[in-house]
Design a protein around this motif. Sequence first.
Motif, short mmCIF file in Angstrom:
data_model
loop_
_atom_site.label_atom_id
_atom_site.label_comp_id
_atom_site.label_asym_id
_atom_site.label_seq_id
_atom_site.Cartn_x
_atom_site.Cartn_y
_atom_site.Cartn_z
N GLY A 142 0.78 -1.23 0.00
CA GLY A 142 0.00 0.00 0.00
C GLY A 142 0.81 1.27 0.00
N LEU A 143 2.05 1.22 -0.51
CA LEU A 143 2.91 2.39 -0.57
C LEU A 143 3.23 2.75 -2.02
CD1 LEU A 143 5.73 2.12 2.16
CD2 LEU A 143 4.14 4.03 1.80
N GLY A 245 -5.72 4.21 4.60
CA GLY A 245 -5.53 3.02 5.43
C GLY A 245 -4.87 1.86 4.74
N ASP A 246 -4.51 2.01 3.46
CA ASP A 246 -3.96 0.87 2.72
C ASP A 246 -2.63 0.39 3.30
OD1 ASP A 246 -6.07 0.65 1.04
OD2 ASP A 246 -5.08 1.44 -0.75
N ASP A 252 -0.33 -5.09 8.05
CA ASP A 252 -0.97 -6.11 8.89
C ASP A 252 -1.09 -7.42 8.13
OD1 ASP A 252 -2.60 -6.63 11.47
OD2 ASP A 252 -3.92 -7.33 9.86
N ALA A 253 -1.46 -7.34 6.86
CA ALA A 253 -1.60 -8.56 6.06
C ALA A 253 -0.27 -9.27 5.90
CB ALA A 253 -2.18 -8.21 4.69
N PHE A 254 0.77 -8.49 5.61
CA PHE A 254 2.09 -9.09 5.40
C PHE A 254 2.59 -9.74 6.69
CE2 PHE A 254 6.71 -9.14 5.23
CZ PHE A 254 6.95 -9.63 3.96
N TYR A 262 -7.58 -4.29 0.11
CA TYR A 262 -7.42 -2.85 -0.07
C TYR A 262 -8.74 -2.20 -0.49
CZ TYR A 262 -2.38 -3.64 0.06
OH TYR A 262 -1.11 -3.99 0.44
N SER A 263 -8.85 -0.92 -0.16
CA SER A 263 -10.03 -0.16 -0.59
C SER A 263 -10.01 0.01 -2.10
CB SER A 263 -10.05 1.22 0.08
OG SER A 263 -8.90 1.97 -0.32
N ALA A 264 -11.18 0.18 -2.69
CA ALA A 264 -11.28 0.30 -4.14
C ALA A 264 -10.96 1.70 -4.61
CB ALA A 264 -12.69 -0.09 -4.60
#
Length: 265
Positions: A142-143, A245-246, A252-254, A262-264
């Motif tokens: 998410g970066l 929040g991604d 957290d997922a990793f 992830y959000s759309a």
Amino acid sequence: MPYSKYDSLSIAIDNRVATVTLNRPDTLNAVDGTLHHELATIFWELGDDPAVSVIVLTGAGRAFCAGGDLKWVKGSIETPLPFTLMMREGKKIVMGILECPKPIICRLNGDAIGFGATVALLSDIIIAVDTARIADPHVRIGLVAGDGGALIWPQLIGFAKAKEFLLTGNSIDAKEAARIGLINYAVSEDELDATVGRFVKQIANGSQSAIRYTKQAVNIPLRQLVASVLDCSLACEGLTTFQNGDLREGLDAFMNGRKPNYSAS
């Protein structure tokens, strides 16, 4: 020059060759706040050191650099440092490599991931062990690939291939990286030191003024791109760090071994 102050970098100078080793092997040389700060100063210091003609950059242990230390990244969300400080340090690392008058040979002893890939690819000559993988998987957590990946990958392999790797976070093995021009050579582990040594010897014994001014001339377009690409990409990375929040979801997922949601938008 007093290099004993460095904690996460090991610096050895012998016969005008400075070997800089990323020295956090227990974390696969992942970049935390200390290493980030030290990388922001070491190339400027070595550039001014009259005892140094060539720099060899490598990693301790089985990896070159695993990218950002995720505990450090997570901590930067929970207790944010002034973004301008992180941005300044990131820019100093990139410019330190590009502005350093001494040639930097990357001895890529293992995987180079994320910011580790950026540091390696900014070097002047890159010689990798053929088992190494190179990747910039910022987007997977998410970066934005903002700490130099958006700058250097397109210059080495063109925009189409660069976007393939930067937008997916997929890795490339060293042999294929050498074939497409992302790095110079992929060699066996037995050949790595000899190949690096051959270039070190040739450069160290060459005309230092001619070599240094040639590096400076060749790097002019890259230094110009810092202003037009790096400043913006670092700012975009900051936006993904602090304004959605991604990144929290990706980290957290990793860390929990699950697929991120992830959000759309």
